[in-house]
Design an enzyme around this catalytic site. Sequence first.
Site, PDB file in Angstrom:
ATOM      1  CD  GLU A 191       8.648 108.632  18.664  1.00  0.00           C
ATOM      2  OE1 GLU A 191       9.819 109.892  20.057  1.00  0.00           O
ATOM      3  OE2 GLU A 191       8.948 107.572  19.003  1.00  0.00           O
TER       4      GLU A 191
ATOM      5  CG  ASN B   2       9.130 103.453  13.918  1.00  0.00           C
ATOM      6  OD1 ASN B   2       8.215 102.840  13.646  1.00  0.00           O
ATOM      7  ND2 ASN B   2       9.261 103.880  15.133  1.00  0.00           N
TER       8      ASN B   2
ATOM      9  CG  HIS C  29       4.338 101.468  22.371  1.00  0.00           C
ATOM     10  ND1 HIS C  29       5.555 100.730  22.977  1.00  0.00           N
ATOM     11  CD2 HIS C  29       5.693 102.318  21.507  1.00  0.00           C
ATOM     12  CE1 HIS C  29       6.511 100.850  22.466  1.00  0.00           C
ATOM     13  NE2 HIS C  29       7.044 101.641  21.328  1.00  0.00           N
TER      14      HIS C  29
ATOM     15  CD  GLU D  22       9.181 102.251  19.055  1.00  0.00           C
ATOM     16  OE1 GLU D  22       8.729 102.446  19.963  1.00  0.00           O
ATOM     17  OE2 GLU D  22       9.559 102.519  18.098  1.00  0.00           O
TER      18      GLU D  22
ATOM     19  CG  ASP E 136       5.519  98.094  24.635  1.00  0.00           C
ATOM     20  OD1 ASP E 136       4.479  98.190  23.992  1.00  0.00           O
ATOM     21  OD2 ASP E 136       6.411  97.844  25.641  1.00  0.00           O
TER      22      ASP E 136
HETATM   23  O1  9MR Z   1      12.553 101.462  25.406  1.00  0.00           O
HETATM   24  C1  9MR Z   1      13.776 102.578  24.059  1.00  0.00           C
HETATM   25  C2  9MR Z   1      13.977 103.579  26.255  1.00  0.00           C
HETATM   26  O2  9MR Z   1      15.097 102.773  26.201  1.00  0.00           O
HETATM   27  C3  9MR Z   1      15.244 104.324  26.189  1.00  0.00           C
HETATM   28  O3  9MR Z   1      15.393 105.001  27.087  1.00  0.00           O
HETATM   29  C4  9MR Z   1      14.329 105.377  25.492  1.00  0.00           C
HETATM   30  C5  9MR Z   1      15.023 107.129  24.661  1.00  0.00           C
HETATM   31  O4  9MR Z   1      15.605 106.363  23.912  1.00  0.00           O
HETATM   32  O5  9MR Z   1      13.446 105.080  24.078  1.00  0.00           O
HETATM   33  C6  9MR Z   1      12.270 103.887  24.305  1.00  0.00           C
HETATM   34  O6  9MR Z   1      12.276 103.792  23.039  1.00  0.00           O
HETATM   35  C7  9MR Z   1      11.586 104.026  22.407  1.00  0.00           C
HETATM   36  C8  9MR Z   1      11.405 104.278  20.560  1.00  0.00           C
HETATM   37  O7  9MR Z   1      13.049 104.903  20.537  1.00  0.00           O
HETATM   38  C9  9MR Z   1      10.795 105.470  19.933  1.00  0.00           C
HETATM   39  N1  9MR Z   1       9.333 104.535  20.184  1.00  0.00           N
HETATM   40  C10 9MR Z   1       8.926 105.758  21.605  1.00  0.00           C
HETATM   41  C11 9MR Z   1       9.772 104.094  22.724  1.00  0.00           C
HETATM   42  C12 9MR Z   1       9.608 104.194  24.015  1.00  0.00           C
HETATM   43  O8  9MR Z   1       9.588 105.084  24.553  1.00  0.00           O
END
Ligand code: 9MR
Length: 561
Positions: free
Chosen positions: A354, A397, A433, A463, A465
Site C-alpha cells: 500500500e 501489494n 476487498h 486478500e 473477501d
Molecule cells: O486483517 C488485518 C487485521 O487483523 C489487522 O488488525 C489490520 C492492521 O494490521 O490489518 C488487516 O489486514 C490488512 C492487510 O494487512 C493489508 N490490506 C488490508 C487488510 C485489511 O485491513
Amino acid sequence: MRKLKVSGYLLWIVVLLLTACAADSWSPVAGSTELLKDASWTCGSGNTTKDGALVIAAGNEFRAYVNIYGPRLITQGDFGVAVTLSAAQENLAAFSLVGRLGTSAWWDQGRKLDVGLEEGQIIVNYYNGASFMPNVTQTFAVDGLSGKVKLELRRVGAEFVVFANGKEIGRMAAVDAFPDGFAYFGASVRPNNALTLYDLTVTAPPENTAVAVDFSGGAAYTPTEPPLRTLADARHLLVGGAVEPQHILCDKTYAEVLGREFNILVTENAFKFWPIHPEPGRYDFTGSDTVVEYAEAHDMRIRGHTLVWHQSTPDWINNATFTQEQWNEVLQEHITTIVSRYKGRVDYWDVVNEAISESGSGGLRKTVWSTGVGADYVDKAFTWAHAADPEALLFYNDYGAEGLNPKSDQVYALVKDMVARGVPIHGVGLQMHVAPGTAPKPEDLLANIQRLGALGLQVHITELDVRLPSNVTESMLTLQANLYQELLEVCLSADNCTAFVMWGFTDRYSWIPGSASGYDHALIFDKAYRPKPAYFALRKALEMKQSLGPEDFGASCNCAP
Ligand code: 9MR
C-alpha cells in the site's frame, strides 16, 4: 393422640426434606464438570493453572477474556452456571457468559453477563453492546465473603436467581444476554487483579434436557471430496487464505480445514512489523514460526505479508527521530533478518504494501518510510529482500488497484519503472476487498492482470473477501458466490495469475465485522465451518474443463447487486 403427634412431625420432616430436595434438584449437566479441564482455557490466552485451578489474570489494563476456542453453553430454557472462585475482593473479578462477541472492541455490539466479586459484594453486570459501561448493574450484599466463594447464577423463567455459598441471595429480571442461544465462557478482571476458578459447572432442573455444553465449539465441518486444493493443483493454481497462528494452535477445526482445503496460506498479521519486531533489536518469531511450520507440515506454499507497510508499526518506529542513515539501517536490518530466517521457506513476500497514495493521483504515499528512508525506499526494500533470499518471489501489494482505474495505472507505472530499472520485483498483489457492486468489471480485471503479465510479472489475488450485510439473505449469498466464481474464472483465464488468496477462509474469524460496521459473511465457510455457496462456486470454476477467454468477460457482469 401421641401417635398422631409423631406422624404430624414426620409429615413436616418429609415436607421439609422434599422442599430441600426440590431446591437442590438442579444438577450438573452431562459432561459439564469437565468444562474447566478443556485445553482451550490456556491455549494462547496467557491464562495459567495453579494446583489444578485456572488463573485468569489482568495486567495493568482491564481484561475482558473470552474463551472463543472452548466449549459453549447452549442456553435453552432454565439453566445455571456454578463456579467456585477467589480474587482480591475490593476490585472487580467476575466470570462471564458472553452471548455475542464484540466486533471492533470487546463490548462493541457484544452481549455479556458478568457475575463476580467487587468491594466485598456479589455483583452482576450486563453489557448490551452499546458501551463499555454495563447498562444493568445489581449488587448483593453478603456477610463474611472471603477466600473461596461459591457462586451460582440460575435463569429461572424471566428471572436470574443468584446464590452465594449455597444460599439464595437475590433475584433480578433476566436480561436478554443470549440472543443467539449460546454463550461463551470468559472472565472480566480489573487491572492488577486475578480470578482463580476452582470449578465451573453448568446446572439444570430435571425437566430441562435442552441445556447442554457443546464441546465442538459450534463447529460443523463435513469435508467435501475432493478438497479444493486438489482441484486447484489440477489447474496449476494456488488457492488459500490468510491465517492467524493462535487459531492454528487453538481451534482444531480451523487447523483441519486449512490444511485440507488449501495449498497456500498468507500470514494475516504475524509478519507485520509490530508483532515481529516490537522493540529495537528484539524480534518475536513465535507467531510467524507457528504459521511457517504448519504450512510446511501440510505441504502448503507461503506468502509472507508484509515487510514494509505504514500501518502496524510499533511506537519505536512511529516516534523515532532517526537520521536518514539510521532509518536505512533499521529497515535493511529488519528486512534482512526476517527474509534470511525464512530463506527457502517463505515462497512469496509482499515486500511493500500500500505505498501508492490513497487518491491514486499523488504518487507515493507520505509515510515514515518515504520520509525516513527516502523516496527510493521501495526499490531498496526489494533489493534488500532479494539479497537475503534470491529465490523468493517478491511482490508489490495494494488495494483498489484491481481493475482499470487511476490507482491501478499508478501501480502499473511504478512496477513498470522498477522492472525497467532492473529492481528485483516478480509480481503484483491485487487485494480485492470487495462487495457485490464494488468489484472490478471482469474484463477490466483481466486487462489489468494481462498488462502486468506483459511486463513479465505474476499476479496474485491476495486478500479477497466479499462482504455482505450482517442480516444476510440467501439471494445475497448467491450474488456473493457468483462474484467469487467470476473472479476465479478471470484469474484462471490469465496465465500469469498464479494464486487466488482470500483474507481468511471462515466467517468465524474475519476483519470485516470489526472494521466495516453492519457487514459480515465475507468468506467461503460460515462461522460453523459449513461451506457456503461461494465455496461450491469456486469448485465449479476449478472443475470447468477449459479457462474462459477475454471474449467471455464483459458481455455480462455478475457484480451488480
Ligand atoms: O486483517 C488485518 C487485521 O487483523 C489487522 O488488525 C489490520 C492492521 O494490521 O490489518 C488487516 O489486514 C490488512 C492487510 O494487512 C493489508 N490490506 C488490508 C487488510 C485489511 O485491513
